[in-house]
Design a protein around this motif. Structure first.
Motif, PDB file in Angstrom:
ATOM      1  N   GLU A   1      -6.378 -11.971 -11.621  1.00 24.71           N
ATOM      2  CA  GLU A   1      -5.405 -13.055 -11.682  1.00 24.71           C
ATOM      3  C   GLU A   1      -6.055 -14.421 -11.521  1.00 24.71           C
TER       4      GLU A   1
ATOM      5  N   ARG B   1       8.646   1.883  -6.136  1.00 27.92           N
ATOM      6  CA  ARG B   1       8.607   1.159  -4.856  1.00 27.92           C
ATOM      7  C   ARG B   1       8.800   2.156  -3.737  1.00 27.92           C
TER       8      ARG B   1
ATOM      9  N   ALA C   1       4.125  -4.665 -10.838  1.00 25.49           N
ATOM     10  CA  ALA C   1       4.261  -5.217 -12.183  1.00 25.49           C
ATOM     11  C   ALA C   1       2.891  -5.360 -12.842  1.00 25.49           C
ATOM     12  N   ARG C   2       1.871  -5.689 -12.050  1.00 28.27           N
ATOM     13  CA  ARG C   2       0.496  -5.800 -12.574  1.00 28.27           C
ATOM     14  C   ARG C   2      -0.004  -4.457 -13.112  1.00 28.27           C
TER      15      ARG C   2
ATOM     16  N   SER D   1       4.785  -3.818  -3.028  1.00 25.36           N
ATOM     17  CA  SER D   1       5.097  -5.130  -3.583  1.00 25.36           C
ATOM     18  C   SER D   1       5.478  -5.021  -5.066  1.00 25.36           C
ATOM     19  N   PRO D   2       6.703  -5.449  -5.412  1.00 27.34           N
ATOM     20  CA  PRO D   2       7.116  -5.399  -6.821  1.00 27.34           C
ATOM     21  C   PRO D   2       6.168  -6.193  -7.713  1.00 27.34           C
ATOM     22  N   ARG D   3       5.613  -7.272  -7.161  1.00 25.99           N
ATOM     23  CA  ARG D   3       4.696  -8.114  -7.916  1.00 25.99           C
ATOM     24  C   ARG D   3       3.429  -7.335  -8.283  1.00 25.99           C
ATOM     25  N   LYS D   4       2.899  -6.603  -7.303  1.00 27.32           N
ATOM     26  CA  LYS D   4       1.686  -5.821  -7.578  1.00 27.32           C
ATOM     27  C   LYS D   4       1.989  -4.658  -8.528  1.00 27.32           C
TER      28      LYS D   4
ATOM     29  N   GLU E   1      -3.588 -12.265  -1.438  1.00 31.39           N
ATOM     30  CA  GLU E   1      -2.284 -12.623  -2.010  1.00 31.39           C
ATOM     31  C   GLU E   1      -2.074 -12.016  -3.390  1.00 31.39           C
ATOM     32  N   VAL E   2      -3.097 -12.122  -4.224  1.00 34.50           N
ATOM     33  CA  VAL E   2      -2.938 -11.715  -5.621  1.00 34.50           C
ATOM     34  C   VAL E   2      -3.695 -10.412  -5.858  1.00 34.50           C
ATOM     35  N   PHE E   3      -3.553  -9.868  -7.065  1.00 26.83           N
ATOM     36  CA  PHE E   3      -4.056  -8.520  -7.313  1.00 26.83           C
ATOM     37  C   PHE E   3      -5.576  -8.465  -7.240  1.00 26.83           C
TER      38      PHE E   3
END
Ligand code: ZN
Ligand code: ZN
Length: 357
Positions: free
Chosen positions: A328, A230, A218-219, A213-216, A345-347
């Motif tokens: 988060e 990725r 980024a964290r 996940s690009p979102r994770k 869903e979130v980190f």
């Protein structure tokens, strides 16, 4: 946003606990305080981290005996001791090793594992918040005094909450030490994988942290996890990146922390001959694992579970490693069901217990 309904908070004065009565069956209950045994202390819980294990316990993917109060990544304050000789702990901010062993219980005749100085493998252990010992999604919990670690004043509750997962991250390199010049791949740059990658970077290794996940991913930037990749990056394959660093030989150490059986297949594609694959997830053997290649390449497979709290706290006190930036969202105990759902869903999600909760 979440569809989870908040659990009913029962009235009463006894401490509140989130109780898992079966897969998917989470309730809030008030439970009477059991008298302490001489080796125990009572802790008022402050902050608890939610991890994949909690979600696996909730879904039933990880078997346990019910009822269970989950929650094992916590910091709190000692409010009662079972033995006056432990009175020095009163009022101290603490974390506690979650493996409750013969040594924790000061047994006169410890089991063979405990005698071999392998307490995390105690043959009579229970594990706080995971197996037969009530955990920290509760206003109070009971732990053995021998398992306590004082949190230095310089380490906030939010940082101390990472003691247990950071100890597990440090353990990844206990039997596969890494340092400058080593190429390390961490598969699964999630809650645990990010900490593992950050530890390897701090040891001086050249690290590739691989996620879906690009979102994770980024964290992970805040932690310095090395190069963030990725897994399905069309520009350059993972193997090509490893080859570029190793003259085509392969990575020295690959840590598998994806939570999926296929992760081991990928690890085998990336590790060098005589290299080490560290297994951090308990998800079984994938079909297609090439045992012949494992023999020919003389690859070492290392299982890795819990780590040393003292080392984790020491790192949190000494190194500004911004673990807290992984959190988060934070929820009060009465919204624990939502917290567990959001952790999918979130980190990183935290549960705050206490008067303001
Ligand atoms: Zn955990
Ligand atoms: Zn034992």
């Amino acid at each position: 946003m979440s569809e989870v309904r908040d659990l009913q908070v029962p009235s009463g004065r006894e401490p509140l606990s989130a109780v898992l009565r079966g897969p998917g069956e989470l309730t809030l209950e008030r439970r009477p305080r059991a008298p302490l045994r001489p080796w125990e202390v009572r802790i008022r819980v402050g902050l608890v981290g939610v991890c994949g294990t909690d979600r696996a316990l909730l879904s039933g993917a990880l078997a346990t005996r019910y009822p269970l109060v989950p929650g094992h990544e916590f910091v709190g304050e000692v409010i009662e001791v079972g033995d006056p000789r432990d009175a020095a702990w009163l009022g101290r901010r603490v974390c506690a090793d979650i493996n409750n062993t013969c040594l924790s219980r000061r047994r006169a005749a410890p089991c063979r594992a405990c005698r071999l100085a392998l307490p995390h493998h105690c043959q009579r252990r229970d594990v706080t918040g995971i197996h037969e010992a009530a955990g920290a999604f509760a206003e109070e919990l009971v732990a053995p005094a021998a398992n306590l670690f004082a949190v230095p004043d310089s380490v906030s509750d939010l940082r101390a909450m990472f003691c247990e997962p950071l100890a597990a991250a440090l353990a990844a390199f206990e039997r596969a030490p890494v340092g400058p010049g080593d190429v390390v791949v961490v598969l699964g740059a999630g809650r645990l994988g990010a900490l593992i990658a950050a530890v390897a970077r701090r040891r001086g290794a050249d690290v590739l942290a691989v996620g879906r996940s690009p979102r994770k991913l980024a964290r992970c930037l805040a932690l310095d996890c090395g190069e963030l990749v990725r897994v399905d990056d069309p520009a350059l394959s993972l193997r090509a990146r490893v080859d570029a660093r190793t003259e085509g030989l392969g990575a020295d150490v690959v840590v598998e922390a994806t939570g999926a059986p296929e992760g081991l297949l990928r690890a085998q594609e990336l590790v060098r001959p005589r290299g080490t694959i560290v297994l951090k997830t308990t998800c079984g053997l994938p079909s297609g694992f090439d045992l012949t290649r494992a023999v020919v390449d003389e690859v070492t497979l290392v299982g890795s579970r819990c780590g040393a709290f003292a080392d984790a706290l020491e790192l949190l006190a000494r190194d500004p490693l911004p673990v807290e930036s992984l959190v988060e969202e934070t929820y009060p105990l009465r919204e624990v069901a939502r917290a567990l759902e959001r952790a999918g869903e979130v980190f990183k999600v935290a549960v705050r217990v206490g008067p303001d909760a």
